[in-house]
Scaffold this active site. Structure first.
Site, PDB file in Angstrom:
ATOM      1  N   GLU A 172      51.777 105.318  -2.897  1.00 14.28           N
ATOM      2  CA  GLU A 172      52.873 104.940  -1.991  1.00 14.28           C
ATOM      3  C   GLU A 172      53.233 103.460  -2.086  1.00 14.28           C
ATOM      4  O   GLU A 172      53.268 102.742  -1.082  1.00 14.28           O
ATOM      5  CB  GLU A 172      52.533 105.367  -0.554  1.00 14.28           C
ATOM      6  CG  GLU A 172      52.304 106.879  -0.473  1.00 14.28           C
ATOM      7  CD  GLU A 172      51.872 107.386   0.891  1.00 14.28           C
ATOM      8  OE1 GLU A 172      51.762 106.589   1.836  1.00 14.28           O
ATOM      9  OE2 GLU A 172      51.620 108.600   1.007  1.00 14.28           O
ATOM     10  N   ASN A 213      51.025 107.732  -7.386  1.00 19.04           N
ATOM     11  CA  ASN A 213      51.373 108.867  -6.529  1.00 19.04           C
ATOM     12  C   ASN A 213      52.297 108.403  -5.406  1.00 19.04           C
ATOM     13  O   ASN A 213      52.121 107.301  -4.875  1.00 19.04           O
ATOM     14  CB  ASN A 213      50.054 109.402  -5.935  1.00 19.04           C
ATOM     15  CG  ASN A 213      50.183 110.706  -5.181  1.00 19.04           C
ATOM     16  OD1 ASN A 213      50.746 111.662  -5.699  1.00 19.04           O
ATOM     17  ND2 ASN A 213      49.648 110.755  -3.963  1.00 19.04           N
ATOM     18  N   HIS A 249      55.971 116.737   0.096  1.00 16.91           N
ATOM     19  CA  HIS A 249      55.957 117.161   1.510  1.00 16.91           C
ATOM     20  C   HIS A 249      57.399 117.510   1.879  1.00 16.91           C
ATOM     21  O   HIS A 249      58.211 116.626   2.154  1.00 16.91           O
ATOM     22  CB  HIS A 249      55.436 116.031   2.397  1.00 16.91           C
ATOM     23  CG  HIS A 249      53.997 115.693   2.142  1.00 16.91           C
ATOM     24  ND1 HIS A 249      52.967 116.558   2.459  1.00 16.91           N
ATOM     25  CD2 HIS A 249      53.414 114.601   1.592  1.00 16.91           C
ATOM     26  CE1 HIS A 249      51.812 115.996   2.113  1.00 16.91           C
ATOM     27  NE2 HIS A 249      52.057 114.825   1.580  1.00 16.91           N
ATOM     28  N   GLU A 277      50.615 117.122  -3.294  1.00 24.98           N
ATOM     29  CA  GLU A 277      50.376 117.336  -1.850  1.00 24.98           C
ATOM     30  C   GLU A 277      51.382 118.313  -1.256  1.00 24.98           C
ATOM     31  O   GLU A 277      51.887 118.109  -0.141  1.00 24.98           O
ATOM     32  CB  GLU A 277      50.460 115.990  -1.104  1.00 24.98           C
ATOM     33  CG  GLU A 277      49.531 114.923  -1.651  1.00 24.98           C
ATOM     34  CD  GLU A 277      49.561 113.612  -0.880  1.00 24.98           C
ATOM     35  OE1 GLU A 277      50.099 113.570   0.249  1.00 24.98           O
ATOM     36  OE2 GLU A 277      49.032 112.615  -1.410  1.00 24.98           O
ATOM     37  N   ASP A 279      53.484 120.764   0.706  1.00 28.32           N
ATOM     38  CA  ASP A 279      53.597 121.621   1.894  1.00 28.32           C
ATOM     39  C   ASP A 279      55.070 121.712   2.263  1.00 28.32           C
ATOM     40  O   ASP A 279      55.883 120.889   1.843  1.00 28.32           O
ATOM     41  CB  ASP A 279      52.705 121.183   3.078  1.00 28.32           C
ATOM     42  CG  ASP A 279      52.827 119.732   3.476  1.00 28.32           C
ATOM     43  OD1 ASP A 279      53.890 119.122   3.261  1.00 28.32           O
ATOM     44  OD2 ASP A 279      51.846 119.199   4.033  1.00 28.32           O
TER      45      ASP A 279
HETATM   46  O1  G3I Z   1      38.173 110.814  11.678  1.00 32.60           O
HETATM   47  C1  G3I Z   1      38.812 110.502  12.911  1.00 32.60           C
HETATM   48  C2  G3I Z   1      38.047 111.078  14.067  1.00 32.60           C
HETATM   49  O2  G3I Z   1      36.790 110.463  14.131  1.00 32.60           O
HETATM   50  C3  G3I Z   1      38.850 110.855  15.347  1.00 32.60           C
HETATM   51  O3  G3I Z   1      38.209 111.497  16.415  1.00 32.60           O
HETATM   52  C4  G3I Z   1      40.250 111.427  15.225  1.00 32.60           C
HETATM   53  C5  G3I Z   1      41.088 111.135  16.456  1.00 32.60           C
HETATM   54  O4  G3I Z   1      42.458 111.000  16.118  1.00 32.60           O
HETATM   55  O5  G3I Z   1      40.872 110.824  14.106  1.00 32.60           O
HETATM   56  C6  G3I Z   1      40.206 111.084  12.901  1.00 32.60           C
HETATM   57  O6  G3I Z   1      40.905 110.491  11.846  1.00 32.60           O
HETATM   58  C7  G3I Z   1      42.112 111.116  11.486  1.00 32.60           C
HETATM   59  C8  G3I Z   1      42.003 111.552  10.038  1.00 32.60           C
HETATM   60  O7  G3I Z   1      43.229 112.067   9.587  1.00 32.60           O
HETATM   61  C9  G3I Z   1      40.926 112.614   9.809  1.00 32.60           C
HETATM   62  O8  G3I Z   1      41.244 113.763  10.524  1.00 32.60           O
HETATM   63  C10 G3I Z   1      43.239 110.118  11.642  1.00 32.60           C
HETATM   64  O9  G3I Z   1      43.423 109.834  13.022  1.00 32.60           O
HETATM   65  C11 G3I Z   1      44.507 110.670  11.056  1.00 32.60           C
HETATM   66  O10 G3I Z   1      45.507 109.639  11.052  1.00 32.60           O
HETATM   67  C12 G3I Z   1      44.262 111.105   9.623  1.00 32.60           C
HETATM   68  O11 G3I Z   1      45.459 111.660   9.138  1.00 32.60           O
HETATM   69  C13 G3I Z   1      45.528 111.808   7.734  1.00 32.60           C
HETATM   70  C14 G3I Z   1      46.686 110.982   7.207  1.00 32.60           C
HETATM   71  O12 G3I Z   1      46.804 111.199   5.809  1.00 32.60           O
HETATM   72  C15 G3I Z   1      46.497 109.497   7.453  1.00 32.60           C
HETATM   73  O13 G3I Z   1      47.494 108.755   6.873  1.00 32.60           O
HETATM   74  C16 G3I Z   1      45.766 113.276   7.424  1.00 32.60           C
HETATM   75  O14 G3I Z   1      44.608 114.036   7.800  1.00 32.60           O
HETATM   76  C17 G3I Z   1      46.041 113.471   5.948  1.00 32.60           C
HETATM   77  O15 G3I Z   1      46.487 114.781   5.718  1.00 32.60           O
HETATM   78  C18 G3I Z   1      47.154 112.521   5.518  1.00 32.60           C
HETATM   79  O16 G3I Z   1      47.346 112.667   4.139  1.00 32.60           O
HETATM   80  C19 G3I Z   1      48.393 111.868   3.558  1.00 32.60           C
HETATM   81  C20 G3I Z   1      47.953 111.498   2.154  1.00 32.60           C
HETATM   82  O17 G3I Z   1      46.693 110.875   2.188  1.00 32.60           O
HETATM   83  C21 G3I Z   1      48.988 110.612   1.469  1.00 32.60           C
HETATM   84  N1  G3I Z   1      50.294 111.220   1.503  1.00 32.60           N
HETATM   85  C22 G3I Z   1      50.762 111.671   2.813  1.00 32.60           C
HETATM   86  C23 G3I Z   1      49.730 112.594   3.461  1.00 32.60           C
HETATM   87  C24 G3I Z   1      50.239 113.140   4.783  1.00 32.60           C
HETATM   88  O18 G3I Z   1      50.399 112.109   5.719  1.00 32.60           O
END
Ligand code: G3I
Length: 358
Positions: A172, A213, A249, A277, A279
């Site tokens: 990104e 990516n 996405h 990725e 969806d």
């Molecule tokens: O691990 C913590 C946990 O301890 C806490 O209790 C909880 C409360 O919100 O948060 C947890 O972390 C979260 C993490 O996912 C794991 O579940 C974060 O808040 C959350 O922001 C994070 O989101 C991820 C996101 O990237 C962050 O930017 C998504 O799962 C993940 O699918 C998403 O993936 C990204 C790719 O890496 C890059 N391209 C876009 C894609 C979608 O946004």
């Protein structure tokens, strides 16, 4: 769909519900009182990974360690249907180097170990990204950030050497208008941070294939033009970049019509391409019309990839609507994946399977 295939899928759904790690071979159900299968059915692949393999491609899923640990149905489908996995969060900087110089690989290792037991490739995600970056990185003085970045790349890639075959080295890097995103790396190291990152990555694991990516670069537009120009220039300068990842996405009904043309132009630069990725989110509530539109979108993406020989395969960002980033980030949208929240295959599953020739 033939009786044979319907029975196969019904049996498989029951096996999934039971949490059994058992793959039901097609032949076992085809004799159970059903009419003889047509030749085309006998040859049909029973899983996504078998179907993709017949086309020389991978089909992948992003996996989440919590569900791998806790849910038998999740593990069963993840291992049975996919030939490649990406860690959804477990290899990002906040997970792997939460404090400067202190590396932590337990969660990423869990994904890699699962993949090894299921005979899957691993796509590493991601080394240099502005998001999920621990706050300490923002405090690194400008003169030190290049070596901090290179050290991160080196440690993570060497830890996973031989286990992770491909990496999103830079993620990104662009704004929508094609200008560089003003990440901490861009601001403190300058334009050259991308070339530096790729050189460090090649040195850390010479056998890994190195990708850049991004999202909203699937069609021909200002952002993908900027990515195209960058990849062209890096190749001309001898910077070791092997591939381009198109995140994909999408919103149902909005797959860009120039997707195949865009994949082809990157391939023509001499790099591999992968859908990293995928969806397809739906405005809730989902109904059969929306699910069919979604299935058609999944079909379009697989077909566009198959049309370009350097498109190595397609990874879906998760696989079950039970675990998806979409509803949390786009309120009112969801149901973006190929299995529903009860682990039942949706029309999109059948579209992916049949697009790969299954
Ligand atoms: O691990 C913590 C946990 O301890 C806490 O209790 C909880 C409360 O919100 O948060 C947890 O972390 C979260 C993490 O996912 C794991 O579940 C974060 O808040 C959350 O922001 C994070 O989101 C991820 C996101 O990237 C962050 O930017 C998504 O799962 C993940 O699918 C998403 O993936 C990204 C790719 O890496 C890059 N391209 C876009 C894609 C979608 O946004």
């Amino acid at each position: 769909m033939s009786t044979t295939r319907s029975l196969t899928r019904l049996t498989r759904a029951l096996a999934t519900l039971a949490g059994a790690a058992l793959i039901v071979p097609l032949g076992l159900v085809s004799t159970a009182g059903a009419e003889p299968a047509a030749d085309s059915d006998r040859a049909a692949a029973a899983t996504l990974r078998e179907a993709a393999a017949t086309k020389g491609r991978f089909v992948g899923a992003a996996l989440y360690q919590g569900a791998l640990n806790n849910e038998a149905s999740y593990r069963t489908i993840a291992g049975r249907e996919f030939s490649s996995v990406t860690a959804e969060n477990e290899m990002k900087w906040d997970a792997t180097e939460p404090n400067r110089g202190q590396f932590s690989y337990g969660r990423g290792d869990a994904i890699v170990n699962f993949a090894a037991s299921a005979g899957q490739q691993v796509h590493g995600h991601t080394l240099v990204w502005h998001s999920q970056l621990p706050s300490w990185v923002n405090g690194v003085p400008a003169g030190e950030l290049r070596s901090v970045m290179n050290n991160h790349i080196t440690n993570v890639m060497q830890h996973y050497r031989g286990k992770v075959q491909t990496w999103d080295v830079v993620n990104e890097a662009f704004n929508e208008d094609g200008s560089r995103r003003q990440s901490v790396f861009q601001q403190r190291i300058g334009n050259g941070y991308i070339a530096d990152a790729f050189r460090a990555a090649r040195a850390a694991d010479p056998n890994a294939k190195l990708y850049i990516n991004d999202y909203n670069v699937e069609g021909v537009n200002a952002k993908s033009n900027a990515m195209y120009n960058l990849v062209r220039d890096l190749r001309a300068q001898g910077v070791p970049i092997d591939g381009v990842g198109l995140q994909a996405h999408f919103i149902a009904g909005q797959v860009p019509s120039s997707l195949q043309q865009n994949i082809q132009r990157f391939a023509d630069l001499g790099v591999d391409v992968r859908i990293t990725e995928l969806d397809v989110r739906i405005q809730l509530p989902a109904d059969s019309g929306k699910l069919n539109t979604q299935a058609n979108d999944y079909r379009k993406v697989v077909q566009a990839c198959l049309a370009v020989s350097r498109c190595r395969g397609v990874t879906i960002w998760g696989f079950t609507d039970k675990h998806s980033w979409v509803p949390g980030v786009f309120p009112g949208y969801g149901a973006a994946l190929i299995y529903d929240a009860n682990y039942q295959p949706k029309p999109a599953y059948n579209a992916v399977l049949s697009s790969f020739g299954g």
